[in-house]
Scaffold this motif. Sequence first.
Motif, PDB file in Angstrom:
ATOM      1  N   ALA A 162       0.881  -1.176   0.000  1.00 43.86           N
ATOM      2  CA  ALA A 162       0.000   0.000   0.000  1.00 43.86           C
ATOM      3  C   ALA A 162       0.912   1.217   0.000  1.00 43.86           C
ATOM      4  N   ASP A 163       0.353   2.406  -0.126  1.00 46.45           N
ATOM      5  CA  ASP A 163       1.168   3.614  -0.024  1.00 46.45           C
ATOM      6  C   ASP A 163       1.520   3.843   1.443  1.00 46.45           C
ATOM      7  N   LEU A 164       2.824   3.954   1.729  1.00 46.69           N
ATOM      8  CA  LEU A 164       3.294   4.049   3.107  1.00 46.69           C
ATOM      9  C   LEU A 164       4.072   5.343   3.317  1.00 46.69           C
ATOM     10  N   ARG A 165       3.877   5.952   4.491  1.00 41.36           N
ATOM     11  CA  ARG A 165       4.788   7.001   4.970  1.00 41.36           C
ATOM     12  C   ARG A 165       5.773   6.297   5.875  1.00 41.36           C
ATOM     13  N   LEU A 166       7.037   6.292   5.462  1.00 43.11           N
ATOM     14  CA  LEU A 166       8.059   5.541   6.198  1.00 43.11           C
ATOM     15  C   LEU A 166       8.337   6.187   7.547  1.00 43.11           C
ATOM     16  N   THR A 167       8.465   5.337   8.562  1.00 47.23           N
ATOM     17  CA  THR A 167       8.741   5.833   9.911  1.00 47.23           C
ATOM     18  C   THR A 167      10.121   5.419  10.400  1.00 47.23           C
ATOM     19  N   SER A 168      10.663   4.329   9.862  1.00 47.95           N
ATOM     20  CA  SER A 168      12.043   3.933  10.172  1.00 47.95           C
ATOM     21  C   SER A 168      12.593   3.160   8.978  1.00 47.95           C
ATOM     22  N   VAL A 169      13.870   3.377   8.671  1.00 45.34           N
ATOM     23  CA  VAL A 169      14.497   2.690   7.543  1.00 45.34           C
ATOM     24  C   VAL A 169      15.880   2.222   7.949  1.00 45.34           C
ATOM     25  N   LYS A 170      16.284   1.124   7.339  1.00 43.09           N
ATOM     26  CA  LYS A 170      17.648   0.642   7.497  1.00 43.09           C
ATOM     27  C   LYS A 170      18.136   0.214   6.117  1.00 43.09           C
ATOM     28  N   PHE A 203      11.346  10.781  -0.905  1.00 42.95           N
ATOM     29  CA  PHE A 203      12.190   9.714  -0.344  1.00 42.95           C
ATOM     30  C   PHE A 203      11.634   9.144   0.952  1.00 42.95           C
ATOM     31  N   ASP A 204      10.632   9.818   1.546  1.00 41.59           N
ATOM     32  CA  ASP A 204      10.051   9.321   2.791  1.00 41.59           C
ATOM     33  C   ASP A 204       8.809   8.478   2.550  1.00 41.59           C
ATOM     34  N   MET A 205       8.516   8.178   1.282  1.00 44.26           N
ATOM     35  CA  MET A 205       7.325   7.407   0.923  1.00 44.26           C
ATOM     36  C   MET A 205       7.721   6.113   0.207  1.00 44.26           C
ATOM     37  N   ALA A 206       6.908   5.079   0.395  1.00 42.56           N
ATOM     38  CA  ALA A 206       7.024   3.839  -0.391  1.00 42.56           C
ATOM     39  C   ALA A 206       5.652   3.570  -0.978  1.00 42.56           C
ATOM     40  N   TYR A 207       5.616   3.321  -2.303  1.00 42.82           N
ATOM     41  CA  TYR A 207       4.330   3.270  -2.995  1.00 42.82           C
ATOM     42  C   TYR A 207       3.942   1.854  -3.382  1.00 42.82           C
ATOM     43  N   SER A 208       2.647   1.627  -3.335  1.00 44.72           N
ATOM     44  CA  SER A 208       2.084   0.321  -3.649  1.00 44.72           C
ATOM     45  C   SER A 208       2.563  -0.170  -5.008  1.00 44.72           C
ATOM     46  N   GLY A 209       2.960  -1.441  -5.067  1.00 51.36           N
ATOM     47  CA  GLY A 209       3.375  -2.058  -6.322  1.00 51.36           C
ATOM     48  C   GLY A 209       4.857  -1.960  -6.609  1.00 51.36           C
ATOM     49  N   THR A 228      -4.376   4.852  -3.776  1.00 52.80           N
ATOM     50  CA  THR A 228      -2.926   4.782  -3.936  1.00 52.80           C
ATOM     51  C   THR A 228      -2.510   5.376  -5.274  1.00 52.80           C
ATOM     52  N   GLU A 229      -1.212   5.619  -5.419  1.00 47.57           N
ATOM     53  CA  GLU A 229      -0.711   6.108  -6.706  1.00 47.57           C
ATOM     54  C   GLU A 229      -1.016   5.091  -7.810  1.00 47.57           C
ATOM     55  N   LEU A 230      -0.889   3.821  -7.491  1.00 45.65           N
ATOM     56  CA  LEU A 230      -1.214   2.779  -8.462  1.00 45.65           C
ATOM     57  C   LEU A 230      -2.703   2.808  -8.808  1.00 45.65           C
ATOM     58  N   GLY A 231      -3.524   3.062  -7.801  1.00 46.82           N
ATOM     59  CA  GLY A 231      -4.958   3.148  -8.037  1.00 46.82           C
ATOM     60  C   GLY A 231      -5.329   4.334  -8.904  1.00 46.82           C
ATOM     61  N   ARG A 232      -4.633   5.450  -8.706  1.00 45.90           N
ATOM     62  CA  ARG A 232      -4.894   6.628  -9.531  1.00 45.90           C
ATOM     63  C   ARG A 232      -4.578   6.337 -10.990  1.00 45.90           C
ATOM     64  N   ILE A 233      -3.488   5.622 -11.228  1.00 40.34           N
ATOM     65  CA  ILE A 233      -3.151   5.249 -12.605  1.00 40.34           C
ATOM     66  C   ILE A 233      -4.227   4.333 -13.172  1.00 40.34           C
ATOM     67  N   ASN A 234      -4.692   3.397 -12.345  1.00 37.58           N
ATOM     68  CA  ASN A 234      -5.744   2.483 -12.780  1.00 37.58           C
ATOM     69  C   ASN A 234      -7.008   3.245 -13.179  1.00 37.58           C
ATOM     70  N   GLU A 235      -7.367   4.267 -12.380  1.00 37.69           N
ATOM     71  CA  GLU A 235      -8.554   5.061 -12.699  1.00 37.69           C
ATOM     72  C   GLU A 235      -8.349   5.863 -13.984  1.00 37.69           C
ATOM     73  N   MET A 236      -7.129   6.400 -14.146  1.00 39.41           N
ATOM     74  CA  MET A 236      -6.841   7.111 -15.395  1.00 39.41           C
ATOM     75  C   MET A 236      -7.001   6.185 -16.589  1.00 39.41           C
ATOM     76  N   LEU A 237      -6.483   4.979 -16.463  1.00 34.78           N
ATOM     77  CA  LEU A 237      -6.528   4.018 -17.559  1.00 34.78           C
ATOM     78  C   LEU A 237      -7.968   3.623 -17.860  1.00 34.78           C
ATOM     79  N   SER A 621       5.315  12.503 -14.304  1.00 29.66           N
ATOM     80  CA  SER A 621       4.423  11.533 -13.665  1.00 29.66           C
ATOM     81  C   SER A 621       3.484  10.962 -14.720  1.00 29.66           C
ATOM     82  N   PRO A 622       2.700   9.931 -14.384  1.00 31.25           N
ATOM     83  CA  PRO A 622       1.715   9.405 -15.344  1.00 31.25           C
ATOM     84  C   PRO A 622       0.757  10.477 -15.862  1.00 31.25           C
ATOM     85  N   GLU A 623       0.329  11.391 -14.959  1.00 29.75           N
ATOM     86  CA  GLU A 623      -0.570  12.461 -15.407  1.00 29.75           C
ATOM     87  C   GLU A 623       0.115  13.371 -16.406  1.00 29.75           C
ATOM     88  N   HIS A 624       1.381  13.680 -16.143  1.00 29.94           N
ATOM     89  CA  HIS A 624       2.110  14.558 -17.065  1.00 29.94           C
ATOM     90  C   HIS A 624       2.247  13.908 -18.433  1.00 29.94           C
TER      91      HIS A 624
END
Length: 912
Positions: A162-170, A203-209, A228-237, A621-624
């Motif tokens: 899913a679309d995530l806001r990262l809280t910790s990374v290694k 860089f603080d986000m991880a996106y679905s797919g 999600t960003e993937l869902g937005r593309i799906n709706e555009m399509l 982006s896909p919209e662009h």
Amino acid sequence: MTGPPASHHTENQSPPIWHTLTDTQVGQTLQTSAAGLRTAEASRRLDEYGPNRLAPPKRRGPLMRLLLQFHNILLYIILGSSIVSAILGHWVDAAVLLVAVVINAVIGFIQEGKAEAAIDAIRAMLAPLAFVIRDGQRHEIAAADLVPGDVVALASGDRVPADLRLTSVKELRVEEAALTGESLPVEKNVAPVAEDAPLGDRFDMAYSGTLVVYGQATGIVVATGSATELGRINEMLSSIEGLSTPLVRQIDRFGRGLAVAILLLSAVVFVAGILWRGHSAADMFMMAVALAASAIPEGLPAIMTVTLALGVQRMARRHAIVRRLPAVETLGSVTVICSDKTGTLTRNEMTVQRMVCAGHVFDVGGVGYAPVGDFSIDGHVVDPMHCAPLAMALRTGVLCNDANMRNDDGMWHVEGDPTEGALLVAGAKAGLEHQNPESSWHRLDSIPFESEHRFMATYHHDADHAPWILVKGAPERILDMCARQWNLDGERPLDVDYWRRMATDTAAQGLRLLALACKRAAPAGDKLAFSDVETGYTMLALVGIIDPPREEAIRAVNECHHAGIRVKMITGDHVETARAIGAQLAIGVGKPALTGSEVALMDDAALRRVAMEVDVFARASPEHKLRLVRALQDGGQVVSMTGDGVNDAPALKRADVGVAMGLKGTEAAKEASDVVLADDNFASIAHAVREGRAVYDNLKKFILFMLPTNGGEALIVIAAILFDLPLPVTPAQVLWINMVTSSTLGLALAFEPAEDGIMAKPPRPVGETLLSGFFVWRVTMVSILMMAGALSLFLWELSDGTSLETARTMAVNAVVAAEMFYLLNSRHTLKTVLNREGLFGNPYVLLAIAACVPLQLAYTHLPLMQAVFDSTDLSALEWCKVIGAGLLVFCVAELEKILIRRKPAGKRLAAD
């Protein structure tokens, strides 16, 4: 700070901009903590927000889709031919034509079903499972059960659920190419970024797919399903309607006009015959039917399908797999090609192109992962192993490395980080074997790359058992760790300004930078510690790495430019990299590059103006991408879009011709496209454009060949009515002529090879009609010649006392003979065919004529055919007269070509 999740905000609330918030603010907004949601709360949110999956689009049922395939003017015309044939009692002909209609409809039905699979392919990118923290415990659940506020754990190899806001990374690195077009895995952190940061810079986000290629992380779910960003593309399509192709639009206009003209002419003839000549309604009805049968081009849909199918076969041999038949010809009418960069114009294989070492700039030859290429200075090849600093730099790149190379059936592949792979390949070009350039250089310990330190270090012993610590990393970090530099005359104090200048110069060329350094030392203890590696190094080299353009793509872009086709690069990569690759490909040279952020600020009118002026678009982006394709189309361009990622799918579907990569492309991109390149090579697009132009040329040649047959027959019928003559040809004989000329003769033109210079011409004008002024003249001239030859022969024989049946037999054979000779004329619109190539260059023309001759002999002399068509035997002299009538057409048509070629170039070009 509280509020609903982004995926389900109310109508009057703006969604939080998650990448601008701290992880604490995100937790407060979504009312969650490091222990995750409680199970009961997760269940409540699942009921409220729905499952984390993309909803299937609304679709027409299969029956409706099948019925709509018959809503086509070409099929109406052929159905009309079938009805006329049935009225005349020719049930076999009627059945054949009806089968052709059904086959066309079934093909369209199947193709539409394939196109809808694009959205299914995007849904398939969603991760099936996810590791979630709920009630303070780690659980593995179905990704569909994730809700906003869930805390998700990620590890190397996971697909982000899913679309995530990262809280910790290694050491988290995520492969986002399918979503953003970024050619390298993106290194993630938890620091908020600016509101206007493009998708690839969040860089603080991880996106679905997207795919985790290295490291670990936790993150809070901020969007699920269609939010999600993937869902937005799906709706555009889902919202994009497929476009009709230029050829279909032209044939549609041509067919409608022709159908109206035929109906009007038949009605006028019917009324005139009754009121003017006094014929009975029954007789005039049969004459009107004969006229309609002679004028309807029932062979056009079949020949178009065959010509396109042959184009499909030729394109397949050029590695372009066509998924929708009309796309074959549409490629030939393309005026703008919008291409993704990574993997299409470039190899998607990071390559070392430049090494700054020992006061020199070494150019590294070769592209991709194949370890083939020279090292040179100003064009002069050098042996890298004879330059001690360069040899040590290459050795450092190979040893301080966690990637692997492998050769599978002659194809080189890199496992691991693409940048590290590029260093391995550079070492292999110098003869250094991976992991063990000399048997004694074993790795004893290492410190892996970490974002806060921005370097990697390894510890080795050389052949003399001397200790070495080798490092690679960001240039500014490595320079801080160095006190000296290795020159050709030995070690000298570090010239920081020199290295910074060279780093700036290298980065300005769009190359990614790495620095390499070493020191002859051992760790204080048994293992490497940060205190052992942070100072005391000797600077070895700056390495410039890029995903280089394909050599064949450079040639193909040049060929497209010569063909009058604009090539535009639209990529999600950084603007400097895009500009550098564009310059090497001769795309956008001397012009500004535009970023997605700048595109977003423009309204549609401004974008239409800019879209044709700018050739390089970065951080798109896909919209662009979708807006750019639409802007070009609104400006009257026929657009081909190429790409490989799910982010390309909406633009691929919207483009007049969507071209996806077959090897490295996502399934979503392939299913949204019209053409798939089996070799992921832009050069294959140029080959496909050439074939598409040849297909269109052949269709025009067929129409120029077919219409005079219909026109000549129609003029014969009209002349008979006007001058109160017996019909020179009966309706059944008209159908015979059409069947023979379309089924045997006309089909040969589908096999015509592309003419020389076809890629030197500009694309045909948008909205060009099939029947230009020149075409109307040619059709009229040849129609009159055919009518004159057949009608004169008919009247001549009647005046000599020949029977009506024999005179009609000669008229029919005269028309077919004229078509045989005119088939040779039709091979070239303006060039003469009175040479070896013109007469023998297409063996299918000779085969068609050879097949037509026995058919006419059977029509004339076979008793069964005489009984069906009222034909009679002909003598040798009568056959000579028939051949003479055919030669009349051939000679006059060739004379006309000579006269046109003598015209000034401008008028000659207009005729062509």
